[in-house]
Design a protein around this motif. Structure first.
Motif, mmCIF file in Angstrom:
data_model
loop_
_atom_site.group_PDB
_atom_site.id
_atom_site.type_symbol
_atom_site.label_atom_id
_atom_site.label_comp_id
_atom_site.label_asym_id
_atom_site.label_seq_id
_atom_site.Cartn_x
_atom_site.Cartn_y
_atom_site.Cartn_z
ATOM 1 N N GLN A 41 1.332 -16.237 -5.472
ATOM 2 C CA GLN A 41 0.736 -15.192 -6.312
ATOM 3 C C GLN A 41 1.359 -13.836 -5.975
ATOM 4 O OE1 GLN A 41 -1.427 -15.500 -8.729
ATOM 5 N NE2 GLN A 41 -2.409 -13.521 -8.982
ATOM 6 N N PRO A 42 1.830 -13.089 -6.987
ATOM 7 C CA PRO A 42 2.405 -11.764 -6.716
ATOM 8 C C PRO A 42 1.458 -10.904 -5.883
ATOM 9 C CG PRO A 42 2.818 -12.375 -8.983
ATOM 10 C CD PRO A 42 1.894 -13.433 -8.414
ATOM 11 N N GLY A 43 2.021 -10.223 -4.896
ATOM 12 C CA GLY A 43 1.230 -9.368 -4.015
ATOM 13 C C GLY A 43 0.793 -10.053 -2.739
ATOM 14 N N HIS A 44 0.901 -11.380 -2.695
ATOM 15 C CA HIS A 44 0.499 -12.117 -1.500
ATOM 16 C C HIS A 44 1.729 -12.404 -0.635
ATOM 17 C CE1 HIS A 44 -3.804 -12.935 -2.397
ATOM 18 N NE2 HIS A 44 -3.375 -12.553 -3.595
ATOM 19 N N PRO A 45 1.538 -12.647 0.656
ATOM 20 C CA PRO A 45 2.692 -12.835 1.552
ATOM 21 C C PRO A 45 3.684 -13.857 1.010
ATOM 22 C CG PRO A 45 0.674 -12.748 2.822
ATOM 23 C CD PRO A 45 0.264 -12.769 1.373
ATOM 24 N N GLY A 46 4.964 -13.455 0.974
ATOM 25 C CA GLY A 46 6.021 -14.332 0.496
ATOM 26 C C GLY A 46 6.233 -14.294 -1.000
ATOM 27 N N GLY A 47 5.388 -13.568 -1.731
ATOM 28 C CA GLY A 47 5.486 -13.518 -3.188
ATOM 29 C C GLY A 47 6.080 -12.221 -3.691
ATOM 30 N N ALA A 48 6.335 -12.171 -4.979
ATOM 31 C CA ALA A 48 6.882 -10.965 -5.591
ATOM 32 C C ALA A 48 5.894 -9.810 -5.450
ATOM 33 C CB ALA A 48 7.181 -11.220 -7.070
ATOM 34 N N TYR A 49 6.425 -8.615 -5.326
ATOM 35 C CA TYR A 49 5.661 -7.372 -5.227
ATOM 36 C C TYR A 49 4.920 -7.217 -3.905
ATOM 37 C CZ TYR A 49 6.260 -8.298 -10.198
ATOM 38 O OH TYR A 49 6.769 -8.651 -11.406
ATOM 39 N N SER A 50 5.138 -8.105 -2.934
ATOM 40 C CA SER A 50 4.526 -7.922 -1.619
ATOM 41 C C SER A 50 5.359 -6.902 -0.855
ATOM 42 C CB SER A 50 4.481 -9.238 -0.839
ATOM 43 O OG SER A 50 4.065 -9.010 0.488
ATOM 44 N N ASP A 51 4.721 -5.827 -0.379
ATOM 45 C CA ASP A 51 5.500 -4.813 0.333
ATOM 46 C C ASP A 51 5.763 -5.195 1.786
ATOM 47 O OD1 ASP A 51 3.097 -4.337 1.603
ATOM 48 O OD2 ASP A 51 2.882 -2.273 0.923
ATOM 49 N N LEU A 52 5.405 -6.437 2.146
ATOM 50 C CA LEU A 52 5.725 -6.921 3.490
ATOM 51 C C LEU A 52 7.143 -7.488 3.548
ATOM 52 C CD1 LEU A 52 2.380 -8.683 4.454
ATOM 53 C CD2 LEU A 52 3.191 -6.438 5.137
ATOM 54 N N GLY A 53 7.809 -7.577 2.410
ATOM 55 C CA GLY A 53 9.176 -8.092 2.384
ATOM 56 C C GLY A 53 9.198 -9.604 2.238
ATOM 57 N N HIS A 54 10.393 -10.170 2.250
ATOM 58 C CA HIS A 54 10.570 -11.611 2.056
ATOM 59 C C HIS A 54 11.423 -12.153 3.191
ATOM 60 C CE1 HIS A 54 8.920 -11.033 -1.955
ATOM 61 N NE2 HIS A 54 9.715 -10.002 -2.045
ATOM 62 N N ASP A 55 10.765 -12.612 4.250
ATOM 63 C CA ASP A 55 11.489 -13.161 5.395
ATOM 64 C C ASP A 55 12.135 -14.478 5.012
ATOM 65 O OD1 ASP A 55 10.751 -11.076 7.075
ATOM 66 O OD2 ASP A 55 8.866 -12.046 7.614
ATOM 67 N N LEU A 56 13.395 -14.630 5.400
ATOM 68 C CA LEU A 56 14.103 -15.868 5.107
ATOM 69 C C LEU A 56 13.685 -16.996 6.042
ATOM 70 C CD1 LEU A 56 17.688 -14.465 4.439
ATOM 71 C CD2 LEU A 56 15.966 -15.160 2.771
#
Length: 202
Positions: A41-56
């Motif tokens: 879900q956008p905004g949740h960890p790992g999703g689009a629009y999360s300002d926590l970034g996207h850890d590989l």
């Protein structure tokens, strides 16, 4: 519980597959609707629009997130939600609802049951508006840390807050508060007063 639906299992694998569907360059994937594909879900960890970034790389410990999709049902679209984990392939049962606390709250709670068993017995902040301020109040934060199991705060265990109204949506982590804020139904007045008195110590 492991997912039985078609497609990859696990939040990270589902999110990768979702972007393959969104950016489809093959006929097989182009036939599948992105909205009906399980994704974070956008905004949740790992999703689009999360300002926590996207850890590989996956985290070293289980970390909750929320999966969702839109499914056509009886001539109209309905949302489905399930809890997910960013560290393993675990997925929770499917919950249906309209979001904003309906269906998504239950899925987020399932994810916390997986990552932080026993989280429901954690201390609760007095008001929902206290949640984002609490980490910046050193005395209150140290008190809360002392009541959490060892290492839970460092792993992103949730903050619990009394909701302001019925079925208030849980807040996903964000940069100022890198943990979920789970909104709970306010207890009877006598319990609330007891906790309010406790809060005066800080």
């Amino acid at each position: 519980m492991t997912a039985t639906a078609a497609g990859p299992a696990g939040a990270r694998a589902r999110q990768t597959f979702y972007w393959r569907v969104r950016n489809a360059r093959t006929r097989a994937l182009a036939k599948q609707s992105p909205a009906s594909t399980w994704h974070i879900q956008p905004g949740h960890p790992g999703g689009a629009y999360s300002d926590l970034g996207h850890d590989l790389d996956p985290p070293a410990h289980c970390a909750p997130t929320l999966l969702s999709r839109t499914k056509a049902s009886a001539g109209r679209d309905a949302q489905e939600f399930r809890g997910g984990c960013l560290a393993c392939d675990w997925e929770g049962p499917v919950h249906r609802g309209g979001g904003h606390g309906d269906g998504d709250n239950e899925a987020v709670e399932d994810a916390h049951d997986h990552a932080f068993p026993g989280w429901r017995s954690l201390p609760t902040t007095i008001r929902a508006t206290d949640g984002w301020q609490t980490p910046y109040q050193r005395g209150r934060w140290n008190w809360l840390r002392s009541l959490y199991p060892e290492g839970w705060m460092d792993r992103g265990a949730p903050l619990l807050a009394w909701g302001r109204h019925r079925r208030e949506a849980h807040r996903p982590p964000h940069r100022r508060c890198p943990r979920y804020e789970l909104r709970l139904t306010r207890p009877p007045n006598h319990q609330d007063e007891q906790l309010a008195d406790q809060g005066k110590l800080f």
